[in-house]
Write an enzyme that holds these catalytic residues in place. Structure first.
Site, PDB file in Angstrom:
ATOM      1  N   GLU A 151       0.837  -1.199   0.000  1.00 11.77           N
ATOM      2  CA  GLU A 151       0.000   0.000   0.000  1.00 11.77           C
ATOM      3  C   GLU A 151       0.876   1.255   0.000  1.00 11.77           C
ATOM      4  OE1 GLU A 151      -3.269   1.759   3.226  1.00 11.77           O
ATOM      5  OE2 GLU A 151      -2.044   0.024   3.704  1.00 11.77           O
ATOM      6  N   TRP A 152       0.501   2.232  -0.811  1.00  9.76           N
ATOM      7  CA  TRP A 152       1.197   3.525  -0.801  1.00  9.76           C
ATOM      8  C   TRP A 152       0.664   4.363   0.353  1.00  9.76           C
ATOM      9  CZ3 TRP A 152       5.221   6.134  -2.654  1.00  9.76           C
ATOM     10  CH2 TRP A 152       5.234   7.520  -2.469  1.00  9.76           C
ATOM     11  N   ASP A 163      13.068  -2.851  14.738  1.00 13.66           N
ATOM     12  CA  ASP A 163      14.081  -1.986  14.115  1.00 13.66           C
ATOM     13  C   ASP A 163      13.541  -0.562  14.029  1.00 13.66           C
ATOM     14  OD1 ASP A 163      16.440  -1.223  12.865  1.00 13.66           O
ATOM     15  OD2 ASP A 163      15.855  -1.950  10.887  1.00 13.66           O
TER      16      ASP A 163
HETATM   17  P1  ADP Z   1      14.758   0.505   2.242  1.00 12.75           P
HETATM   18  O1  ADP Z   1      14.184  -0.829   2.626  1.00 12.75           O
HETATM   19  O2  ADP Z   1      15.580   0.472   1.013  1.00 12.75           O
HETATM   20  O3  ADP Z   1      15.475   1.182   3.400  1.00 12.75           O
HETATM   21  P2  ADP Z   1      12.319   1.954   2.717  1.00 12.75           P
HETATM   22  O4  ADP Z   1      11.315   0.871   2.933  1.00 12.75           O
HETATM   23  O5  ADP Z   1      12.852   2.630   3.942  1.00 12.75           O
HETATM   24  O6  ADP Z   1      13.512   1.423   1.827  1.00 12.75           O
HETATM   25  O7  ADP Z   1      11.645   3.022   1.766  1.00 12.75           O
HETATM   26  C1  ADP Z   1      12.321   4.131   1.207  1.00 12.75           C
HETATM   27  C2  ADP Z   1      11.538   5.416   1.433  1.00 12.75           C
HETATM   28  O8  ADP Z   1      10.215   5.282   0.940  1.00 12.75           O
HETATM   29  C3  ADP Z   1      11.394   5.741   2.922  1.00 12.75           C
HETATM   30  O9  ADP Z   1      12.235   6.806   3.215  1.00 12.75           O
HETATM   31  C4  ADP Z   1       9.951   6.089   3.140  1.00 12.75           C
HETATM   32  O10 ADP Z   1       9.777   7.463   3.439  1.00 12.75           O
HETATM   33  C5  ADP Z   1       9.257   5.783   1.841  1.00 12.75           C
HETATM   34  N1  ADP Z   1       8.240   4.734   2.030  1.00 12.75           N
HETATM   35  C6  ADP Z   1       8.437   3.516   2.583  1.00 12.75           C
HETATM   36  N2  ADP Z   1       7.305   2.786   2.548  1.00 12.75           N
HETATM   37  C7  ADP Z   1       6.372   3.567   1.961  1.00 12.75           C
HETATM   38  C8  ADP Z   1       4.990   3.384   1.625  1.00 12.75           C
HETATM   39  N3  ADP Z   1       4.366   2.236   1.873  1.00 12.75           N
HETATM   40  N4  ADP Z   1       4.328   4.408   1.034  1.00 12.75           N
HETATM   41  C9  ADP Z   1       4.982   5.569   0.757  1.00 12.75           C
HETATM   42  N5  ADP Z   1       6.269   5.795   1.029  1.00 12.75           N
HETATM   43  C10 ADP Z   1       6.967   4.823   1.629  1.00 12.75           C
END
Ligand code: ADP
Length: 296
Positions: free
Chosen positions: A96-97, A202
């Site tokens: 989900e976004w 985490d």
């Molecule tokens: P990684 O696993 O490479 O560390 P993340 O899961 O932290 O990547 O995601 C990268 C960026 O995307 C984050 O900084 C966060 O702000 C954004 N993000 C993560 N999940 C979502 C989501 N479900 N919807 C919108 N933005 C997200």
């Protein structure tokens, strides 16, 4: 966009037409995209998609599993995972976004309350998890033991210490300090409640955000059941949550006196993990923390 069209058609159970995509930055491990799609009724929806190399399949499966477990508690918002799979040369996790908004005045109070609710509603005597998972890019061993201190000695501090020694990142003095801490763990963690909870595992400032309704959302979990004081180790290291966060947590589900002293053991675990993942730049901080713990 061609790649995402192929990915969505191969992995999603509903038929979507990909009509746009944008790279999302900020992550440390995977390549991330905001994907705009249209369903067969012409309705537009957005998804968050992460891609990595094929060996990352188990990491994405573990992340989706963690999000599902946290989401099932109904205590704090997490993005709902849709699917995990390999398409052509890469593996994908689609979820989900989440639309974000700036953190408002009561954001940290809400985060504290929601986190306390997660810990309260899952409170019991379970330790570990049925399967191992990942802390960032590191393996996290979740094999249950009867006692929390044994679990933490073996699967957390002991695991990191052995890994650090194998990589020649831990010198003799840090090794000795860690071994003394492991030997004294019962005493160092005395005073905590015996109950354990489902932990995010985490939690730091990169793994929570504020959604467009102002609610806290937590991301990228490394879930397991354990003493909830461990949840604050990573936050103490890279979280800098203001006092209202801790006040509202304590109002909702108080921790026993002395947790601020005990939490240092959990900070050390995350520091050792950073030493192992990112190298010798973390050695002196590990040494300082270990010495502080032994003096307490
Ligand atoms: P990684 O696993 O490479 O560390 P993340 O899961 O932290 O990547 O995601 C990268 C960026 O995307 C984050 O900084 C966060 O702000 C954004 N993000 C993560 N999940 C979502 C989501 N479900 N919807 C919108 N933005 C997200």
């Amino acid at each position: 966009m061609d790649e995402l069209t192929e990915v969505f058609s191969a992995l999603m159970t509903v038929e979507y037409r990909v009509i746009g995509c944008k790279r999302v930055t900020g992550g440390c491990i995977s390549e991330a995209y905001k994907v705009l799609v249209e369903d067969s009724a012409g309705k537009q929806l957005r998804w968050f998609a992460k891609a990595n190399q094929p060996s990352f399949l188990s990491n994405f499966n573990a992340e989706a599993d963690g999000l599902e477990r946290l989401g099932a508690t109904g205590s704090i918002r997490v993005p709902r995972p849709a699917c995990v799979g390999q398409v052509a040369g890469r593996v994908w996790l689609i979820m989900e976004w989440i639309d974000q908004s700036p953190q408002h005045d009561s954001f940290f109070r809400d985060l504290g309350t929601r986190l306390a609710e997660l810990h309260r509603c899952t409170s019991g005597r379970r330790i570990g998890l049925e399967q191992d998972n990942f802390l960032g890019a590191a393996t996290q061993i979740n094999q249950a033991t009867g006692r929390w201190t044994d679990f933490f000695a073996e699967n957390r501090l002991g695991f990191q210490l052995r890994w650090g020694v194998d990589q020649r990142l831990v010198d003799g003095s840090l090794r000795q300090a860690c071994e003394r801490i492991i030997g004294r763990l019962d005493q160092l963690l005395e005073g905590r409640a015996e109950d354990t909870s489902l932990l995010h595992g985490d939690l730091w400032s990169g793994n929570y955000l504020c959604d467009d309704t102002g609610q806290p959302v937590i991301l990228d979990p490394a879930v397991y059941y354990g003493c909830r004081e461990a949840e604050f180790g990573m936050l103490r290291l890279f979280g800098a949550c203001p006092p209202p966060f801790y006040e509202s947590y304590q109002d909702c589900f108080p921790m026993k006196a002395g947790w601020q002293r005990r939490v240092k053991v959990y900070v050390l675990y995350h520091l050792l993990n950073h030493l192992n993942l990112f190298g010798s730049g973390y050695h002196s901080e590990c040494q300082r923390m270990a010495e502080q713990i032994l003096r307490s």
